[in-house]
Design an enzyme around this catalytic site. Sequence first.
Site, PDB file in Angstrom:
ATOM      1  CE  LYS A  68     -10.769   0.058 -10.117  1.00 34.04           C
ATOM      2  NZ  LYS A  68     -10.257  -1.043  -9.314  1.00 34.04           N
ATOM      3  NE  ARG A 121     -20.468  12.347  -8.280  1.00 30.12           N
ATOM      4  CZ  ARG A 121     -20.100  11.414  -7.424  1.00 30.12           C
ATOM      5  NH1 ARG A 121     -19.759  11.757  -6.203  1.00 30.12           N
ATOM      6  NH2 ARG A 121     -20.056  10.145  -7.758  1.00 30.12           N
ATOM      7  CE1 TYR A 166     -12.258   3.723  -9.711  1.00 30.65           C
ATOM      8  CE2 TYR A 166     -14.542   3.456 -10.417  1.00 30.65           C
ATOM      9  CZ  TYR A 166     -13.475   3.071  -9.624  1.00 30.65           C
ATOM     10  OH  TYR A 166     -13.630   2.017  -8.757  1.00 30.65           O
ATOM     11  CG  ASP A 178      -2.144   0.814   1.086  1.00 36.21           C
ATOM     12  OD1 ASP A 178      -2.006   2.029   0.837  1.00 36.21           O
ATOM     13  OD2 ASP A 178      -3.248   0.269   1.190  1.00 36.21           O
TER      14      ASP A 178
HETATM   15  C1  UD1 Z   1     -18.797   4.422  -8.784  1.00 40.14           C
HETATM   16  C2  UD1 Z   1     -19.079   2.980  -9.212  1.00 40.14           C
HETATM   17  C3  UD1 Z   1     -18.672   2.019  -8.140  1.00 40.14           C
HETATM   18  C4  UD1 Z   1     -17.237   2.296  -7.719  1.00 40.14           C
HETATM   19  C5  UD1 Z   1     -17.128   3.735  -7.254  1.00 40.14           C
HETATM   20  C6  UD1 Z   1     -15.731   4.125  -6.819  1.00 40.14           C
HETATM   21  C7  UD1 Z   1     -21.048   3.183 -10.657  1.00 40.14           C
HETATM   22  C8  UD1 Z   1     -22.445   2.804 -10.866  1.00 40.14           C
HETATM   23  N1  UD1 Z   1     -20.505   2.813  -9.488  1.00 40.14           N
HETATM   24  O1  UD1 Z   1     -19.584   4.732  -7.741  1.00 40.14           O
HETATM   25  O2  UD1 Z   1     -18.736   0.695  -8.620  1.00 40.14           O
HETATM   26  O3  UD1 Z   1     -16.860   1.445  -6.685  1.00 40.14           O
HETATM   27  O4  UD1 Z   1     -17.472   4.568  -8.340  1.00 40.14           O
HETATM   28  O5  UD1 Z   1     -15.788   5.370  -6.211  1.00 40.14           O
HETATM   29  O6  UD1 Z   1     -20.423   3.793 -11.501  1.00 40.14           O
HETATM   30  N2  UD1 Z   1     -23.768  11.335  -4.410  1.00 40.14           N
HETATM   31  C9  UD1 Z   1     -24.562  12.266  -3.794  1.00 40.14           C
HETATM   32  N3  UD1 Z   1     -24.035  13.014  -2.785  1.00 40.14           N
HETATM   33  C10 UD1 Z   1     -22.741  12.877  -2.375  1.00 40.14           C
HETATM   34  C11 UD1 Z   1     -21.927  11.900  -3.026  1.00 40.14           C
HETATM   35  C12 UD1 Z   1     -22.485  11.153  -4.038  1.00 40.14           C
HETATM   36  O7  UD1 Z   1     -25.733  12.457  -4.147  1.00 40.14           O
HETATM   37  O8  UD1 Z   1     -22.324  13.593  -1.442  1.00 40.14           O
HETATM   38  C13 UD1 Z   1     -24.379  10.516  -5.464  1.00 40.14           C
HETATM   39  C14 UD1 Z   1     -23.559  10.460  -6.744  1.00 40.14           C
HETATM   40  O9  UD1 Z   1     -23.866  11.532  -7.576  1.00 40.14           O
HETATM   41  C15 UD1 Z   1     -23.994   9.107  -7.293  1.00 40.14           C
HETATM   42  C16 UD1 Z   1     -24.259   8.272  -6.039  1.00 40.14           C
HETATM   43  O10 UD1 Z   1     -24.421   9.193  -4.973  1.00 40.14           O
HETATM   44  O11 UD1 Z   1     -25.190   9.233  -8.030  1.00 40.14           O
HETATM   45  C17 UD1 Z   1     -23.130   7.339  -5.670  1.00 40.14           C
HETATM   46  O12 UD1 Z   1     -21.920   8.082  -5.688  1.00 40.14           O
HETATM   47  P1  UD1 Z   1     -20.541   7.473  -5.145  1.00 40.14           P
HETATM   48  O13 UD1 Z   1     -20.738   6.919  -3.785  1.00 40.14           O
HETATM   49  O14 UD1 Z   1     -19.495   8.496  -5.352  1.00 40.14           O
HETATM   50  O15 UD1 Z   1     -20.308   6.237  -6.060  1.00 40.14           O
HETATM   51  P2  UD1 Z   1     -20.463   6.041  -7.674  1.00 40.14           P
HETATM   52  O16 UD1 Z   1     -19.853   7.170  -8.397  1.00 40.14           O
HETATM   53  O17 UD1 Z   1     -21.841   5.597  -8.000  1.00 40.14           O
END
Ligand code: UD1
Length: 314
Positions: A146, A269, A142, A32
């Site tokens: 991956k 986003r 990203y 790591d």
């Molecule tokens: C993505 C991947 C996931 C990966 C991850 C790594 C997809 C479907 N998933 O996750 O497999 O492990 O990246 O980081 O692409 N959100 C909010 N408020 C916040 C933060 C996030 O509304 O404060 C929303 C985002 O806009 C999104 C969802 O929550 O729609 C999930 O976001 P996040 O937890 O960052 O993960 P993904 O981008 O979906």
Amino acid sequence: MPHYLVTGGAGFIGSHLVEELARRGESIRVVDDLSTGKRHNIAHVPSVELIEGDLAEMDVARRAVHGIDYVLHQAAIPSVPRSVENPITSNRANIDASLNILVAARDAGVKRLVYAGSSSAYGDTPTLPKVETMASAPLSPYALQKLVAEQYCRMFTDLYGLETATIRYFNVFGPRQDPSSPYSGVISLFISALCAGRQPTIYGDGEHTRDFTYVANVVDGALRACTAERAGGEVINVATGGRTSLNTLFKTLRDLVGAKVDPIYAEPRAGDVKDSQADISKARRLLGYQPIVNLEEGLAKTVAWYRATQVTTA
Ligand code: UD1
């Protein structure tokens, strides 16, 4: 006794793999660079060998795989928005380092390398749930990185006979997920905000959906993939098979925490996928996998952990 290497083993998912391997009495090495991983995530696990180093440097990769039977390759910069802002840095961590570990594993005679793939590879294709045979449509650096590393894995199996398996994780959450950056996973951000009485931000209208997966499930899936006979060369979804909107997630967490705040809604986003849900029949078939902790139980365990450790955003 087989020797396991967990790359990114001081990080969130990696440290849970380390914990489970230790529980099973396995011999464990971690590599790591401690950029997002933390020494204290594995400090409680006895007799783990830690190599601190950057896998984008070949000599670190070679030292890491020496004498190893199974590699669980988790090390990455795991964030869609971070990759949108800085694609070069995330490319180095997510592709260059992965190619190095594959070459090093091939040369060291590793039995199998299990790669932490991502559901983001599916992109915004309308069909749900996502089946492994579907075409990929990455929307962010990203997601593309991956996907490239997962294809390198498959290619290394075909070209060089190095056994690999890719586990596509779907929005993993649980204890030790770090909420301290705006790039952190949404569940860690929501819980830490709610515990501090702050309003979480929902990007978009809150109707985006995800197959939120408690970390114990992916640990089980990844460890099964090390030895499952028919997993070699395969790409396999590991998730719960359900999907939950951000609005529902928010309400569930607000009730669990007992907070009284409403969310703030902001612009969606860039690079975000609208809906994500896994078909997990291949994991059931090839790995004998089934989810062991459901969403409600996982969220309750996670809230309890954040409360006990009082982790909040910086
Ligand atoms: C993505 C991947 C996931 C990966 C991850 C790594 C997809 C479907 N998933 O996750 O497999 O492990 O990246 O980081 O692409 N959100 C909010 N408020 C916040 C933060 C996030 O509304 O404060 C929303 C985002 O806009 C999104 C969802 O929550 O729609 C999930 O976001 P996040 O937890 O960052 O993960 P993904 O981008 O979906």
